[in-house]
Design an enzyme around this catalytic site. Structure first.
Site, PDB file in Angstrom:
ATOM      1  N   ASN A   1       2.085   1.357  -7.355  1.00  0.00           N
ATOM      2  CA  ASN A   1       0.935   1.284  -6.457  1.00  0.00           C
ATOM      3  C   ASN A   1       0.569  -0.144  -6.062  1.00  0.00           C
ATOM      4  O   ASN A   1      -0.154  -0.345  -5.082  1.00  0.00           O
ATOM      5  CB  ASN A   1      -0.273   1.962  -7.114  1.00  0.00           C
TER       6      ASN A   1
ATOM      7  N   TYR B   1       2.537  -5.940   7.433  1.00  0.00           N
ATOM      8  CA  TYR B   1       2.186  -4.847   6.522  1.00  0.00           C
ATOM      9  C   TYR B   1       2.982  -3.582   6.870  1.00  0.00           C
ATOM     10  O   TYR B   1       3.516  -2.903   5.976  1.00  0.00           O
ATOM     11  CB  TYR B   1       0.690  -4.572   6.607  1.00  0.00           C
TER      12      TYR B   1
ATOM     13  N   ALA C   1      -8.052   4.342   3.794  1.00  0.00           N
ATOM     14  CA  ALA C   1      -8.740   4.813   2.596  1.00  0.00           C
ATOM     15  C   ALA C   1      -9.924   3.915   2.266  1.00  0.00           C
ATOM     16  O   ALA C   1      -9.946   2.728   2.604  1.00  0.00           O
ATOM     17  CB  ALA C   1      -7.775   4.881   1.415  1.00  0.00           C
TER      18      ALA C   1
END
Length: 253
Positions: A80, A145, A178
């Site tokens: 993660n 990204y 998120a």
């Protein structure tokens, strides 16, 4: 639920946001969880919090060895750890490209490489990588990204093919925007944080940001014994961004 009883999980980037929610979700279902994070306040809710930079192969090998010395096994790896970047291809210097790719892509390879010998001995081995919708749709001002997360998607599928014969399942979650500390920092830096927040919520068909807990539940599903036939899957938890085009919806921006 106790379907993770006796299983040992390693979560990188486990101190904040999706990582912290994943630690809690795994523990709630019986897993023993070690975290690898660079944060000075490395998550103390984990069963074994370890300070580790995934860019450092020596530190990664030592951290994985510590987990095995303490618990005797590794069954689940959640890759993660990640860092963000903004701008088009003219904005990010070469050093930033190297840094982001080193964490977001090569970091997955480093930690997975260290964990693989132990995962091969597990009867319930699973790797879950955190990807992003930036891998699948064109977002403005996210060139670096997006490139890194596109590589994560491709790497996930390649790893799934390489290790299915070892009994190791490899999958990824693809979160939409998120509600995490990184997104909060982006909004704080905007000229008009309220308008920027409304735009982020408005581009998701469900009308809100995805919660860290919702992504963590998806990670836990992919990691768990109940998904024993699931491998090579990129599971979207994106509020409908990828698949839905609703009449009157605001454009992606």
């Amino acid at each position: 639920m106790t379907d993770f009883d006796g299983l040992v999980a390693v979560v990188t980037g486990g101190t904040y946001g999706i990582g912290a929610a994943t630690v809690a979700a795994l523990q709630s279902r019986g897993a023993i969880v070690a975290t690898l994070d660079t944060a000075a306040d490395c998550d103390k809710t984990a069963d074994l919090p370890l300070t580790c930079d995934v860019r450092d192969p020596v530190a990664v090998d030592a951290a994985v060895a510590t987990v095995v010395d303490r618990f005797g096994r590794i069954d689940i790896l959640v890759n993660n750890a990640g860092i963000g970047a903004t701008g088009d291809v003219t904005v990010n210097a070469d050093d930033e490209w190297h840094s982001v790719l080193d964490v977001n892509v090569v970091g997955i390879a480093r930690v997975s490489r260290a964990a693989l010998p132990h995962l091969r001995r597990s009867p319930a081995a699973s790797i879950v990588n955190t990807c992003s919708i930036a891998a699948q749709i064109g977002l403005p001002q996210r060139a670096l990204y997006s490139a890194s997360k596109g590589a994560v998607a491709a790497l996930t599928l390649a790893m799934a093919a390489d290790h299915v014969g070892d009994g190791i399942r490899v999958n990824a979650v693809i979160p939409g925007t998120a509600d995490t500390p990184w997104v909060a920092r982006l909004l704080d830096a905007a000229d008009d944080p309220d308008a920027a927040g409304a735009a982020l919520r408005g581009r998701q068909p469900i009308g809100r940001l995805v919660s860290a807990d919702e992504v963590a539940y998806a990670i836990t599903y992919l990691a768990g014994p109940q998904s024993a036939s699931t491998t090579g899957v990129l599971l979207a938890v994106d509020g409908g961004v990828t698949g839905l085009r609703l009449a009157g919806a605001p454009p992606m921006a």
